[in-house]
Design a protein around this motif. Structure first.
Motif, PDB file in Angstrom:
ATOM      1  N   HIS A 469       0.853  -1.187   0.000  1.00 12.66           N
ATOM      2  CA  HIS A 469       0.000   0.000   0.000  1.00 12.66           C
ATOM      3  C   HIS A 469       0.892   1.241   0.000  1.00 12.66           C
ATOM      4  N   GLN A 473       1.274  -0.419   3.900  1.00 15.19           N
ATOM      5  CA  GLN A 473       0.629  -1.678   4.259  1.00 15.19           C
ATOM      6  C   GLN A 473       1.191  -2.808   3.403  1.00 15.19           C
ATOM      7  N   ARG A 490     -12.171  -8.771  -3.135  1.00 14.28           N
ATOM      8  CA  ARG A 490     -11.124  -8.571  -2.134  1.00 14.28           C
ATOM      9  C   ARG A 490     -10.712  -9.925  -1.582  1.00 14.28           C
ATOM     10  N   ASP A 500      -5.299 -10.026   7.017  1.00 14.14           N
ATOM     11  CA  ASP A 500      -4.987  -8.979   6.056  1.00 14.14           C
ATOM     12  C   ASP A 500      -6.041  -9.023   4.966  1.00 14.14           C
ATOM     13  N   CYS A 501      -6.133  -7.941   4.197  1.00 15.24           N
ATOM     14  CA  CYS A 501      -7.066  -7.881   3.071  1.00 15.24           C
ATOM     15  C   CYS A 501      -6.347  -7.286   1.869  1.00 15.24           C
ATOM     16  N   ASP A 503      -6.681  -5.911  -2.003  1.00 15.47           N
ATOM     17  CA  ASP A 503      -7.559  -5.416  -3.056  1.00 15.47           C
ATOM     18  C   ASP A 503      -7.021  -5.915  -4.391  1.00 15.47           C
ATOM     19  N   ARG A 506      -6.795  -3.261  -7.471  1.00 11.30           N
ATOM     20  CA  ARG A 506      -5.742  -2.245  -7.365  1.00 11.30           C
ATOM     21  C   ARG A 506      -4.373  -2.840  -7.082  1.00 11.30           C
ATOM     22  N   ILE A 510      -5.208  -3.381   1.974  1.00 13.78           N
ATOM     23  CA  ILE A 510      -6.123  -2.380   2.501  1.00 13.78           C
ATOM     24  C   ILE A 510      -5.912  -2.226   3.998  1.00 13.78           C
ATOM     25  N   LYS A 511      -5.986  -0.983   4.473  1.00 13.67           N
ATOM     26  CA  LYS A 511      -5.922  -0.751   5.907  1.00 13.67           C
ATOM     27  C   LYS A 511      -7.201  -1.242   6.571  1.00 13.67           C
ATOM     28  N   LEU A 512      -7.045  -1.948   7.680  1.00 14.80           N
ATOM     29  CA  LEU A 512      -8.186  -2.508   8.404  1.00 14.80           C
ATOM     30  C   LEU A 512      -8.058  -2.189   9.890  1.00 14.80           C
TER      31      LEU A 512
END
Length: 683
Positions: A469, A473, A490, A500-501, A503, A506, A510-512
């Motif tokens: 990220h 991330q 996702r 974790d996730c 995307d 992209r 992703i921030k969670l």
């Protein structure tokens, strides 16, 4: 019921059990006494306590009961991870603990764990701990190389740069051994490295012969070195410098662990098939003699063996039993205790499960057999032998993908049951498989992140380090256990340090912050479900979590709100939208709209992380190390079946009492015992 009568019956039952136990020379204890039955390490401390490391906590046995130790986010002196891989007692009586997130030590007489700060603040997965002739504690890690700790100042560790600079290893080590000349032998996924401490020189040991994943290093009383890979046993004769290959019978297939005791007895654990032993007189590997310890362990996955100070042998069988073997001097016979949730040996633990487009089950067992079964339980086909499936996945094209233990990713030919290897991987197990909305296949390589396969051209992209990220991330842990793709494309990832996730569109993580704040890094996420309503369910070793990413809302389910256990094993959604959750102790049904939890129990209590759902028939499948439990959710009643207890008689100090007698100046009851729900007793 009559208390006095019940007491007599209980005594008779205990006597009968004792007689049976003497005749059979075995006692059985429930797995509920331990934190988990996925055993990795056993060690005896200076006080004589036995410590047992599992994937969900550390256990201490005092000869009578088990005490559990877990990670606590609010306690810096608790375990740094519940995944305990290695244990070691040093010369000063310190207990060293290697976990999935670093190394700790416990001083004699304490019950607290001190975390060692390693170089660069890394918190690695620790494979082995050993104290060598320099007096230092050597730490063998996966992905972060070799570290060394001075017991005189145990709170910091030293990075062994001279060793870790070895090209091609990427910091992945498996085992360590020091020979009589002071040479240090290091097992890696690619073979053996020999390191000379005085010159800091290192070299590969016979790489043209030994070039596979090392599962063990041992030295006998003569100084000869034994090297085990997942396929072979090698013996290095120290006097002559000769290397001898001792290959087990081909049908035995995979060596997972090796053990050598103080009498030079060498045993090899064969996945799903118990132990084989080395006959030193013939230098051949063979099945043990009938009645021996090793034969008792047939069809089990032996993951750890340990001899305590008085000669007892402790044996941990993965996903099954903890056994204690003792020598009976008066009878010269063998006796043992089982600490297990089963009273009989287990054969064929379920390791993977999926449903094909015809509603048939494909089942992976730990005895290397892939089986096709009809919904009524009839065996249709036994597939390729030596195809130990760690994960199974049926994709949108009706293809079945098979993730192997140390074999890579394969496609299943459903008519023949044979496998076509697609991605070869001899180092890491394929622990989970998922499919994105474009039909691309994602597979996690345990300890090495995850990869994406495009079936159109069979190209593979690895995602351990390259997907980042813009705000920093990235994949926070490479020990991935579960993955799933939601309706927004996702990729949700469950691993040793939480979740974790990714995307997919992209190509970034992703921030969670909201869900990660609740789950933290201390909970190991073993199973994930993305339901039809867009909710994500995370099953951890410390509770179940429902996450609504659009509302940034998290709902936790645990024993405090009626779950059967906090140790979550499997999650599926039925055709009515209810969520079914298997645990270490039974299973649960959750209504996502009301958060209502219904608990259910069966004879099969300790489920594993394997589950499936057939939308065509509505059948739910939960697997264990003893078989598969299946049911139709539509036929499960929500009503309580608790029966009222009726008191038929009461005795106090061997005197039969009636309801109108007094105790402490009050009538014991205002109704006959069989009609009352209240007793007044002075104590």
């Amino acid at each position: 019921m009559s208390i006095r009568k019940s007491t007599k019956i209980l005594i008779l039952l205990l006597l009968a059990f004792s007689i049976h136990a003497t005749a059979q020379r075995s006692l059985s204890y429930s797995i509920d006494q331990m934190s988990d039955n996925r055993f990795h390490a056993i060690c005896e401390d200076s006080m004589g306590f036995i410590w047992i490391g599992t994937e969900n906590g550390l256990n201490r046995f005092d000869g009578y009961r088990f005490y559990h130790f877990f990670h606590d986010d609010s306690d810096s002196l608790s375990l740094c991870s519940n995944y305990v891989k290695s244990l070691f007692l040093d010369n000063d009586g310190r207990l060293w603990v290697g976990t999935g997130r670093g190394v700790q030590y416990m001083n004699p007489g304490e019950k607290t764990f001190h975390t060692v700060k390693l170089s660069d603040n890394v918190m690695p997965y620790v494979y082995q701990l050993s104290q060598l002739s320099d007096g230092k504690i050597w730490v063998v890690t996966s992905g972060y190389g070799i570290h060394r700790i001075d017991p005189a100042s145990p709170d910091t560790g030293e990075n062994m740069t001279a060793i870790n600079s070895q090209a091609g290893v990427n910091g992945m080590f498996r085992a360590i051994l020091e020979d009589r000349s002071g040479i240090i032998w290091l097992g890696t996924p690619l073979g053996v490295i020999r390191y000379e401490p005085s010159t800091e020189q290192q070299s590969w040991f016979m790489p043209d012969i030994i070039n596979r994943d090392i599962t063990g290093l041992h030295m006998d009383s003569k100084g000869d070195i034994y090297i085990t890979t997942n396929r072979h046993l090698y013996k290095f004769h120290s006097k002559t410098g000769d290397l001898e290959s001792i290959t087990p019978p081909e049908e035995l297939w995979e060596i997972t662990h090796s053990f050598m005791d103080g009498s030079d007895n060498l045993s090899l654990s064969i996945r799903g098939k118990g132990l084989i032993v080395l006959n030193h007189s013939t230098n051949e590997l063979q099945r043990p003699d009938a009645g021996s310890i090793e034969r008792i362990l047939d069809n089990l996955d032996v993951s750890v063996m340990y001899n305590d100070k008085v000669g007892n042998k402790w044996v941990g069988c993965f996903l099954s039993q903890l056994m204690l073997f003792t020598e009976n001097d008066s009878r010269n016979s063998l006796s043992y205790r089982q600490f297990s949730d089963y009273r009989e040996p287990i054969s064929g633990s379920v390791t993977a499960l999926t449903v094909d487009h015809n509603g048939n089950l494909w089942i992976g067992y730990n005895n290397n057999t892939l089986t096709k079964m009809a919904p009524d339980g009839k065996i249709i086909l036994k597939g390729s032998p030596n195809s130990l499936a760690n994960s199974l996945f049926s994709d949108s094209k009706n293809r079945i993908w098979v993730g192997l233990f140390y074999g890579g990713l394969s496609l299943l030919r459903q008519r023949s049951g044979h496998l076509e290897n697609i991605v070869r991987n001899e180092i890491a197990s394929i622990s989970s498989i998922a499919e994105d909305l474009q039909g691309r296949i994602y597979f996690s390589e345990l300890g090495d992140g995850f990869s994406r396969l495009d079936p159109t051209d069979m190209s593979v992209t690895h995602y351990t380090a390259i997907a980042k990220h813009i705000e920093g991330q990235w994949l926070s842990n490479v020990w991935i256990y579960s993955m799933t793709v939601d309706t927004h494309n996702r990729l949700w990832i469950g691993h040793e340090n939480g979740i974790d996730c990714f995307d997919i569109e992209r190509g970034v993580f992703i921030k969670l912050n909201d869900i990660k704040k609740v789950i933290g890094t201390s909970k190991s996420c073993r199973t994930i479900l993305a339901d039809s309503n867009g909710l994500i369910w995370f099953g951890t070793n410390r509770g179940l979590f429902m996450y609504d990413i659009d509302r940034a809302f998290v709902q936790e389910f645990n024993v405090e709100n009626d779950m059967t256990s906090d140790d979550i094993r499997g999650i599926v959604e039925d055709n009515s939208g209810n969520i079914w959750v298997s645990t270490k102790m039974g299973f649960n049904r959750i209504d996502p709209g009301t958060y209502t939890v219904n608990r259910f129990f069966s004879d099969e209590k300790a489920y594993n992380n394997v589950s499936a759902f057939d939308s065509r028939t509505g059948a739910v499948y939960f697997a264990s190390n003893y078989g598969i439990t299946t049911f139709d959710p539509e036929h499960i009643s929500s009503g309580s079946t608790l029966n009222k207890v009726l008191i038929t008689g009461l005795y106090l100090k061997d005197r039969r009492m009636t309801f109108d007698m007094t105790s402490g100046g009050k009538h014991i009851s205002d109704k006959p015992f069989i009609m009352t729900d209240r007793l007044n007793l002075a104590y």
